[in-house]
Design a protein around this motif. Structure first.
Motif, PDB file in Angstrom:
ATOM      1  N   ALA A 250       0.751  -1.219   0.006  1.00 23.79           N
ATOM      2  CA  ALA A 250      -0.185   0.066   0.095  1.00 23.79           C
ATOM      3  C   ALA A 250       0.889   1.186  -0.077  1.00 23.79           C
ATOM      4  O   ALA A 250       0.366   2.343  -0.439  1.00 23.79           O
ATOM      5  CB  ALA A 250      -1.031   0.266   0.934  1.00 23.79           C
ATOM      6  N   ALA A 251       2.178   1.192   0.492  1.00 25.12           N
ATOM      7  CA  ALA A 251       3.155   2.234   0.439  1.00 25.12           C
ATOM      8  C   ALA A 251       3.388   2.526  -0.888  1.00 25.12           C
ATOM      9  O   ALA A 251       3.994   3.539  -1.544  1.00 25.12           O
ATOM     10  CB  ALA A 251       4.232   2.098   1.434  1.00 25.12           C
ATOM     11  N   ARG A 252       3.410   1.517  -1.810  1.00 23.99           N
ATOM     12  CA  ARG A 252       3.999   1.573  -3.206  1.00 23.99           C
ATOM     13  C   ARG A 252       3.024   2.039  -4.138  1.00 23.99           C
ATOM     14  O   ARG A 252       3.100   2.758  -5.014  1.00 23.99           O
ATOM     15  CB  ARG A 252       4.594   0.140  -3.619  1.00 23.99           C
ATOM     16  N   ALA A 254      -1.703   2.774  -4.466  1.00 26.30           N
ATOM     17  CA  ALA A 254      -2.990   2.580  -3.854  1.00 26.30           C
ATOM     18  C   ALA A 254      -3.810   1.408  -4.441  1.00 26.30           C
ATOM     19  O   ALA A 254      -4.180   1.290  -5.654  1.00 26.30           O
ATOM     20  CB  ALA A 254      -3.759   3.937  -4.253  1.00 26.30           C
ATOM     21  N   VAL A 283      -3.744  -0.221   5.659  1.00 27.26           N
ATOM     22  CA  VAL A 283      -3.562   0.412   4.347  1.00 27.26           C
ATOM     23  C   VAL A 283      -3.621   1.760   4.629  1.00 27.26           C
ATOM     24  O   VAL A 283      -2.943   2.614   3.753  1.00 27.26           O
ATOM     25  CB  VAL A 283      -4.895  -0.115   3.318  1.00 27.26           C
ATOM     26  N   ALA A 284      -4.631   2.329   5.348  1.00 25.00           N
ATOM     27  CA  ALA A 284      -4.510   3.816   5.650  1.00 25.00           C
ATOM     28  C   ALA A 284      -3.190   4.354   6.254  1.00 25.00           C
ATOM     29  O   ALA A 284      -2.878   5.391   5.893  1.00 25.00           O
ATOM     30  CB  ALA A 284      -5.751   4.167   6.643  1.00 25.00           C
ATOM     31  N   ARG A 287      -0.242   4.866   3.709  1.00 28.29           N
ATOM     32  CA  ARG A 287      -0.371   5.727   2.600  1.00 28.29           C
ATOM     33  C   ARG A 287       0.008   7.115   2.673  1.00 28.29           C
ATOM     34  O   ARG A 287      -0.478   7.540   3.843  1.00 28.29           O
ATOM     35  CB  ARG A 287      -2.129   5.872   2.051  1.00 28.29           C
ATOM     36  N   ARG A 289      -1.072   9.754   1.358  1.00 23.53           N
ATOM     37  CA  ARG A 289      -2.079  10.585   1.252  1.00 23.53           C
ATOM     38  C   ARG A 289      -3.377   9.844   1.676  1.00 23.53           C
ATOM     39  O   ARG A 289      -3.377   8.818   1.965  1.00 23.53           O
ATOM     40  CB  ARG A 289      -1.862  10.846  -0.239  1.00 23.53           C
ATOM     41  N   LEU A 291      -6.692   8.017   2.258  1.00 24.27           N
ATOM     42  CA  LEU A 291      -6.898   6.755   1.786  1.00 24.27           C
ATOM     43  C   LEU A 291      -7.885   6.581   0.695  1.00 24.27           C
ATOM     44  O   LEU A 291      -8.927   7.314   0.610  1.00 24.27           O
ATOM     45  CB  LEU A 291      -7.355   5.936   2.789  1.00 24.27           C
ATOM     46  N   ARG A 311       2.247   6.101  -8.415  1.00 24.63           N
ATOM     47  CA  ARG A 311       3.436   5.303  -7.724  1.00 24.63           C
ATOM     48  C   ARG A 311       4.036   6.305  -6.541  1.00 24.63           C
ATOM     49  O   ARG A 311       4.253   7.451  -7.044  1.00 24.63           O
ATOM     50  CB  ARG A 311       4.457   5.088  -8.494  1.00 24.63           C
TER      51      ARG A 311
END
Length: 487
Positions: A250-252, A254, A283-284, A287, A289, A291, A311
């Protein structure tokens, strides 16, 4: 752009949200869970012309339903079965699904291509990451795309065993598959964890090499360690290392959708809700930015917002726990400089199919028929995989024919495992159940006469013939005496 080209084009994926695998055992719980944006259903468990009432209610209130196939065997040496493809297409249309999904796996081997008996694995098995296997898979995927009314996405699978002399890493294999076919990817982060423990493959390296812009959605599931390996059971809570891999993914990018899978040992609705909440939070938090997926985050018509995949610089990768006795995995051979997007021609593809077919038949025969382990495989791991396949087979037969465990009681599982050791499955689980019952009856089992009469009545009702008589029982004893037994 024609219909086939449209289905292969890499356009923006459907924004699905957070979902859960729909199973009949938890149908009421799924309907009552808050914030469920979509569900996934095993395609083979649906009738092509009728939906369970629970799925009808979910669709009526705007919940997306995605069919998830398990029996196509697109990684097998044979071309996809036209009947299976047609059935999957009808179910996708019945559900109004935005896509269908399957696996990068083979599930059967043998037959005319190799001039050997047909064998069924009853489970998903890994394909060799070779050029031959990739050529065969790409052609099979194109055949499937042509037959399906909506785009196709393929899932990476969990593996207990590694093929020797592989030419590509999983990321290289899947990246070229996407480039050559336009297929989307269903990334199972639990399977990445399984392959880390069992095969020594690093999840962060796999994610770094995968074409995440082709991501359709993500699977999250639980498992446990047994026999020195990690088993992707879908019957246990999601462990921390799997959530760590989800956070890295999820950091790579969305994720267009994230789905919780559970197939056995179903917990209370509150526990499912808690796991879904943990997935959303994971996931939130990953991120950088706001979610893009979440509990009930919808726009008009029940659809999620449709941003283009973005990305971002990944956060520091979280490495799961160290592998438990990993199998040595060969380093990939450098990829030759050639254009693999061009087909090799009918003769070249046929030869590749034959080579893949011979290799897969030898492996599957070792796993389900007791033939010697093919050269280069870890014999201990093959034993673990063989026992896992037999256990899975016993579980599924017990589900499709629940009367058998009820009739046989505690004798069912050991009797079935003994039967499976020397009787490979060749024609699906329902025939397997009948063959198992017949094997017991011709051996004058169970010993209790009343139980044997109940089993005979069950068998006669479904087979449409009389139970085996004295001649059949004598022939069975002769065959058993001559049959080579597995060590």
């Amino acid at each position: 752009m024609g219909e086939t080209e449209r289905k292969r084009a890499p356009g923006a994926p459907a924004q699905l949200g957070v979902g859960i695998g729909w199973r009949p055992e938890i149908a009421e719980a799924v309907e009552a869970l808050p914030g469920i944006d979509w569900v996934e259903v095993v395609a083979e468990n649906l009738c092509a012309d009728h939906l369970p009432d629970s799925l009808v209610r979910l669709r009526t209130r705007g919940t997306t339903v995605v069919p998830h196939g398990v029996s196509l065997g697109l990684g097998g040496a044979d071309r996809p079965d036209a009947g299976r493809l047609a059935a999957l297409a009808r179910k996708a249309e019945l559900l109004g699904a935005p896509l269908v999904t399957e696996h990068v796996a083979f599930v059967r081997a043998g037959g005319p291509l190799t001039a050997t008996p047909r064998l069924e694995a009853g489970h998903l098995l890994p394909v060799p990451r070779t050029r031959d296997a990739l050529d065969v898979l790409c052609e099979n995927v194109r055949i499937a795309q042509d037959a399906l009314p909506v785009p196709l996405a393929l899932e990476n699978i969990a593996a207990l065993i590694a093929w020797p002399d592989e030419e590509l890493t999983e990321a290289q294999f899947l990246s070229e598959l996407v480039e050559r076919t336009g297929v989307r990817l269903l990334i199972d982060v639990a399977n990445l964890h399984t392959n880390h423990v069992n095969r020594g493959e690093t999840p962060a390296e796999a994610l770094a090499g995968l074409p995440l812009d082709a991501l359709a959605y993500v699977h999250v599931a639980g498992g446990l360690e047994r026999d020195g390996v990690w088993h992707d059971t879908h019957a246990h809570p999601v462990p921390g290392p799997v959530l760590d891999i989800l956070a890295d993914l999820a950091a790579r990018v969305a994720p267009p959708g994230v789905l919780l899978e559970r197939d056995e040992n179903f917990p209370a609705r509150e526990e499912l809700a808690a796991e879904l909440a943990t997935i959303r939070t994971t996931v939130a938090a990953a991120r950088p930015r706001p979610l893009l997926i979440g509990a009930g985050a919808r726009v008009s018509g029940g659809a999620m917002p449709d941003p283009a995949p973005v990305r971002v610089t990944p956060v520091a990768s979280v490495t799961p726990t160290a592998p438990a006795t990993p199998v040595a995995h060969p380093s990939p051979v450098p990829v030759p400089a050639r254009d693999h997007r061009r087909d090799h021609g009918r003769v070249g593809t046929l030869r590749a199919r034959q080579r893949v077919g011979v290799a897969q038949t030898a492996l599957l025969s070792s796993l389900v028929a007791g033939t010697p382990a093919p050269e280069g495989f870890d014999a201990r791991r093959l034993g673990v995989q063989s026992r896992a396949l037999a256990g899975k087979r016993a579980d599924v037969v017990g589900k499709v024919a629940p009367e058998l465990p009820e009739i046989l009681g505690a004798e069912y599982r050991p009797a079935f495992l003994a039967y499976a050791r020397n009787r490979p499955m060749t024609d699906g689980y329902r025939h397997d159940a009948l063959d198992f019952a017949e094997e017991l009856l011709v051996a004058d089992r169970p010993e209790d006469p009343a139980t044997r009469r109940r089993l005979a009545a069950w068998w006669r009702e479904r087979a449409g013939t009389r139970p085996p008589g004295p001649a059949a029982r004598l022939a069975h004893r002769i065959r058993t005496a001559l049959r080579p037994h597995r060590a």
